[in-house]
Design an enzyme around this catalytic site. Structure first.
Site, PDB file in Angstrom:
ATOM      1  N   LEU A  90       0.922  -1.286  -0.081  1.00  0.00           N
ATOM      2  CA  LEU A  90       0.448   0.158  -0.333  1.00  0.00           C
ATOM      3  C   LEU A  90       0.482   1.014  -0.609  1.00  0.00           C
ATOM      4  CD1 LEU A  90      -2.941  -0.990   2.607  1.00  0.00           C
ATOM      5  CD2 LEU A  90      -3.010  -1.442  -0.573  1.00  0.00           C
ATOM      6  N   HIS A 109      -4.668  -4.747  -8.559  1.00  0.00           N
ATOM      7  CA  HIS A 109      -5.568  -4.167  -7.663  1.00  0.00           C
ATOM      8  C   HIS A 109      -6.990  -4.347  -7.772  1.00  0.00           C
ATOM      9  CE1 HIS A 109      -7.358  -0.211  -6.841  1.00  0.00           C
ATOM     10  NE2 HIS A 109      -8.188   0.070  -7.585  1.00  0.00           N
ATOM     11  N   ASP A 150      -2.500   3.686  -9.597  1.00  0.00           N
ATOM     12  CA  ASP A 150      -2.978   2.699 -10.502  1.00  0.00           C
ATOM     13  C   ASP A 150      -2.381   3.138 -12.242  1.00  0.00           C
ATOM     14  OD1 ASP A 150      -3.701   1.652  -8.380  1.00  0.00           O
ATOM     15  OD2 ASP A 150      -4.914   2.916  -7.773  1.00  0.00           O
TER      16      ASP A 150
HETATM   17  C1  GAR Z   1      -5.874  -7.319  -2.111  1.00  0.00           C
HETATM   18  O1  GAR Z   1      -7.721  -6.905  -2.404  1.00  0.00           O
HETATM   19  C2  GAR Z   1      -5.016  -6.406  -3.326  1.00  0.00           C
HETATM   20  O2  GAR Z   1      -6.008  -6.470  -4.366  1.00  0.00           O
HETATM   21  C3  GAR Z   1      -5.556  -4.530  -2.621  1.00  0.00           C
HETATM   22  O3  GAR Z   1      -5.059  -4.722  -0.959  1.00  0.00           O
HETATM   23  C4  GAR Z   1      -5.352  -6.150  -0.759  1.00  0.00           C
HETATM   24  C5  GAR Z   1      -4.541  -7.257  -0.516  1.00  0.00           C
HETATM   25  O4  GAR Z   1      -4.749  -8.750   0.198  1.00  0.00           O
HETATM   26  N1  GAR Z   1      -4.688  -4.170  -3.108  1.00  0.00           N
HETATM   27  C6  GAR Z   1      -4.908  -2.760  -3.205  1.00  0.00           C
HETATM   28  O5  GAR Z   1      -5.793  -2.436  -2.704  1.00  0.00           O
HETATM   29  C7  GAR Z   1      -3.372  -1.775  -3.905  1.00  0.00           C
HETATM   30  N2  GAR Z   1      -4.622  -0.339  -4.192  1.00  0.00           N
HETATM   31  P1  GAR Z   1      -3.632  -9.329   0.728  1.00  0.00           P
HETATM   32  O6  GAR Z   1      -2.920  -9.523   1.613  1.00  0.00           O
HETATM   33  O7  GAR Z   1      -5.115 -11.000   1.392  1.00  0.00           O
HETATM   34  O8  GAR Z   1      -3.414 -10.014  -0.293  1.00  0.00           O
END
Ligand code: GAR
Length: 206
Positions: A90, A109, A150
């Site tokens: 992030l 994303h 993004d």
């Molecule tokens: C996921 O949904 C990913 O797409 C999102 O964070 C989550 C992480 O989950 N990423 C973003 O929002 C980036 N802008 P995880 O730690 O269980 O893989």
């Protein structure tokens, strides 16, 4: 062996999905390092359990896993990392790292870019915005990382029907399921050298 560096900030379910595909033989690669901005990320616990080398981006000293971005960049180059995968990472990637790994950093994303992206659009914030808009489809996007949040060219997308959802959490659940397929599948295309970059578009050879 094709070498991945997986960057994470939290739970790490996408990291696990990549790991599972490697373990079951569908993805011919190795997770050489896991990188996080947070020592407390659940994903770091997973890296420890699996004996995967990990680094925490921090100005702190005293542990060998604390690294600055500059030190990290050198380590990734030295380890001959083929692809950096932002799997729920992030923080913004500094431009020096982007320049060194141009077209070799991808991000997942949890929505269909170019909608519902940009600064502050991560995790549940994204699904809340999608829910508020009353959109009927959402999905996951894999894109190259450039200097703007993004913004890089889109490599792969998969959509899901959300016309009947009752909450942002429900959207999140449906999208996450897709993410766990799309991310390892897209990495596989990189491993197989099937991602083709033309001036304006990205193609995936079948
Ligand atoms: C996921 O949904 C990913 O797409 C999102 O964070 C989550 C992480 O989950 N990423 C973003 O929002 C980036 N802008 P995880 O730690 O269980 O893989």
């Amino acid at each position: 062996m094709y070498k991945l560096a997986v960057f994470v900030s939290g739970r790490g379910s996408n990291l696990k999905a990549i790991h599972n595909q490697i373990v079951n033989g569908s993805l011919n690669a190795e997770i050489s390092v896991v990188v996080s901005n947070s020592q407390n990320a659940k994903a770091i616990d997973f890296a420890k359990e699996q004996n995967i080398t990990f680094y925490i981006i921090s100005k702190e000293k005293g542990e060998e896993f604390f690294v600055t971005y500059e030190e990290l960049t050198d380590k990734l180059v030295l380890k001959n990392i083929n692809l950096i995968v932002l799997a729920g990472f992030l923080k913004k990637i500094p431009s020096e790292l982007i320049v060194k790994f141009r077209h070799r950093i991808i991000n997942i994303h949890p929505a269909l870019l170019p909608s519902f992206g940009g600064k502050g659009m991560y995790g549940i914030n994204v699904h809340q915005a999608v829910f508020n808009s009353s959109a009927k489809v959402s999905g996951a996007t894999i894109h190259f990382v450039d200097e703007i949040y993004d913004n890089g060219k889109i490599i792969a997308q998969q959509s899901v029907d959300i016309s009947d959802v009752a909450s942002p959490e429900e959207i999140s659940e449906r999208v996450l399921k897709i993410e766990h397929e799309l991310l390892p599948n897209t990495i596989k295309k990189f491993v197989e050298n099937k991602i083709k970059i033309t001036e304006n578009r990205i193609f995936i050879d079948s």
